[in-house]
Design an enzyme around this catalytic site. Sequence first.
Site: not given
Ligand code: NA7
Length: 293
Positions: A169, A237
């Site tokens: 990736k 990131k």
């Molecule tokens: P998004 O749309 O920014 O979504 C990130 C998701 O991760 C979202 O559901 C967040 O929950 C969740 N999140 C982030 N931090 C946490 C923690 N600490 N605990 C629980 N949940 C968390 O990103 P993408 O969907 O574009 O990408 C996700 C991954 O796939 C990332 O690694 C990319 O590089 C590839 P929220 O809704 O903010 O409460």
Amino acid sequence: MERVGFIGIGLMGSGMARNLVAAGHDVVVWNRTRSKAEAVAGATVADSPADVAASAGVVMICVSDTPDVRAVVEGDDGLLAGASEGLLIVDHSTISPSATVELASRCAERGVAWVDAPVSGGPEGAERGTLSVMVGGDPADVERARRYMDAYSGAIVHIGPVGSGQVVKLVNQVLVVINQLASSEALLLAQAAGVDLEATLRAVEGGAAGSWMLSNRGPQMIERDWRPGFTIDLQQKDLRLVLDMADELGVALPGTALVFQLYRTLQRRGLGGEGNHALVKALEELNGIRLGD
Ligand code: NA7
């Protein structure tokens, strides 16, 4: 088929979870912001990752960064708090390859299997069910995961042991950002020369210079539509992970390093929430040229 859990209903996770439901799977979801989990019609909403682990045989994760995956897995109410032996965790997040190996080995001590399966194809691919998945893990675990990943994947490639999916990736992200830089420079040059941008795009995208980035994000750049398929903050990131890995391996990646610095200028201007195709704004600033003027 086992009950399948999905954690992280963000831009990527929402399409993937919806496709699992559409394929007829019994799906249980959890998201930190509960309203996004409730928006997945046909899925059961759990109260915590531990609850998901207690009721599912296979759990997908798709959250932002390495510390977030750690929190979801090892936190007080995390997956391991509810897991029993035989659980399979499939991590679709893009995170550190070395942290992946470490997390997988801690899970293995508890009889929990780990497959790293980062994806490429954007929210469009998640929604259409055409994602490319780069997979690391034990062959039997990968085959078990494949039955569920098929619901949202166009291509699933098993690379090698745990961690190797994350490595590939990061290789993918080098191609993404350099394609993005190429698209930005090309459209700016066309703009400076005064040729029609849409005609330019149509003329070049089918030839040797075509790319997914150009065809999918080029039209957005021309329309100055900066809504994210993938945000600049998440792109950075990933580039940090790429540059760390390159540093550990002693490999020079001058193009990738340049894009990292250009994105940094946009983050300083408060644009980290815009799509990664807003890279062109950094070059617009340097040149005093604006697409669409
Ligand atoms: P998004 O749309 O920014 O979504 C990130 C998701 O991760 C979202 O559901 C967040 O929950 C969740 N999140 C982030 N931090 C946490 C923690 N600490 N605990 C629980 N949940 C968390 O990103 P993408 O969907 O574009 O990408 C996700 C991954 O796939 C990332 O690694 C990319 O590089 C590839 P929220 O809704 O903010 O409460």
